[in-house]
Scaffold this motif. Structure first.
Motif, short mmCIF file in Angstrom:
data_model
loop_
_atom_site.label_atom_id
_atom_site.label_comp_id
_atom_site.label_asym_id
_atom_site.label_seq_id
_atom_site.Cartn_x
_atom_site.Cartn_y
_atom_site.Cartn_z
N THR A 28 -52.21 10.07 22.34
CA THR A 28 -51.12 9.13 22.14
C THR A 28 -51.04 8.16 23.31
OG1 THR A 28 -49.87 10.77 20.86
CG2 THR A 28 -48.64 8.90 21.72
N VAL A 29 -50.75 6.90 22.99
CA VAL A 29 -50.51 5.90 24.01
C VAL A 29 -49.08 5.39 23.85
CG1 VAL A 29 -51.45 4.01 22.60
CG2 VAL A 29 -51.41 3.79 25.08
N TYR A 30 -48.46 5.03 24.97
CA TYR A 30 -47.06 4.64 24.97
C TYR A 30 -46.89 3.26 25.60
CZ TYR A 30 -46.71 9.72 24.52
OH TYR A 30 -46.86 11.03 24.12
N LEU A 31 -45.81 2.61 25.23
CA LEU A 31 -45.42 1.36 25.89
C LEU A 31 -43.92 1.45 26.16
CD1 LEU A 31 -46.46 -1.42 26.87
CD2 LEU A 31 -45.59 -2.36 24.71
N GLN A 32 -43.58 1.65 27.43
CA GLN A 32 -42.18 1.67 27.84
C GLN A 32 -41.77 0.24 28.15
OE1 GLN A 32 -39.90 4.29 28.09
NE2 GLN A 32 -38.43 2.64 28.49
N MET A 33 -40.75 -0.23 27.45
CA MET A 33 -40.31 -1.62 27.60
C MET A 33 -38.88 -1.63 28.13
SD MET A 33 -41.88 -3.23 24.08
CE MET A 33 -40.74 -2.34 23.04
N ASN A 34 -38.72 -2.16 29.33
CA ASN A 34 -37.41 -2.25 29.97
C ASN A 34 -37.01 -3.71 30.15
OD1 ASN A 34 -37.40 0.58 30.25
ND2 ASN A 34 -38.40 0.45 32.25
N SER A 35 -35.74 -3.93 30.41
CA SER A 35 -35.22 -5.29 30.64
C SER A 35 -35.68 -6.24 29.54
CB SER A 35 -35.66 -5.80 32.01
OG SER A 35 -35.22 -4.93 33.03
N LEU A 36 -35.52 -5.82 28.32
CA LEU A 36 -36.02 -6.60 27.19
C LEU A 36 -35.29 -7.93 27.06
CD1 LEU A 36 -36.59 -3.70 24.70
CD2 LEU A 36 -38.32 -5.38 25.34
N LYS A 37 -36.04 -8.93 26.62
CA LYS A 37 -35.53 -10.28 26.45
C LYS A 37 -35.70 -10.70 24.98
CE LYS A 37 -37.25 -11.48 31.06
NZ LYS A 37 -38.14 -12.41 31.83
N PRO A 38 -34.90 -11.64 24.52
CA PRO A 38 -35.07 -12.12 23.14
C PRO A 38 -36.49 -12.59 22.85
CG PRO A 38 -32.98 -12.87 24.00
CD PRO A 38 -33.69 -12.22 25.14
#
Length: 127
Positions: free
Chosen positions: A78-88
């Motif tokens: 499995t590969v992951y993508l942690q996305m923080n401080s998301l923008k429109p």
């Protein structure tokens, strides 16, 4: 051939976080780099991040540096993508992809280097 299934997308407010997952099957996962791409409405698909076969090297597109983190668990394939401080402007369909090149550890990841793709997962960031 490898099969890829993404999950974890959804609707989030600006400044929030999401974690995408991509489960794989059908090929020796630990021998190949993995990547994430995204496609916003009316735009071409673009590179987001990639991780080499061992997990020891990562590459990010400039717009997501410092906010997104790619990682992998070779035991879980499995590969992951942690996305923080998301923008429109992060709103897009996010695709997981498997690299064609065995044991690749360079820093260049073009769309044509990836031979297998998931179906995509929608990420929507509201302002």
């Amino acid at each position: 051939q490898v099969q890829l299934v993404e999950s974890g997308g959804g609707l989030v407010q600006a400044g929030g976080s999401l974690r995408l997952s991509c489960a794989t099957s059908g090929r020796t996962f630990s021998s190949y780099a993995m990547g994430w791409f995204r496609q916003a409405p009316g735009k071409e698909r673009e590179f987001v991040a990639a991780i080499n076969w061992s997990g020891g090297s990562t590459t990010y597109a400039d717009p997501v540096k410092g906010r997104f983190t790619i990682s992998r668990n070779n035991a879980k394939k499995t590969v992951y993508l942690q996305m923080n401080s998301l923008k429109p402007e992060d709103t897009a369909v996010y695709y997981c992809a498997a690299d064609r090149r065995i044991y690749y550890s360079g820093s260049y990841y073009g769309e044509r280097d990836f031979g297998s793709w998931g179906q995509g997962t929608q990420v929507t960031v509201s302002s």
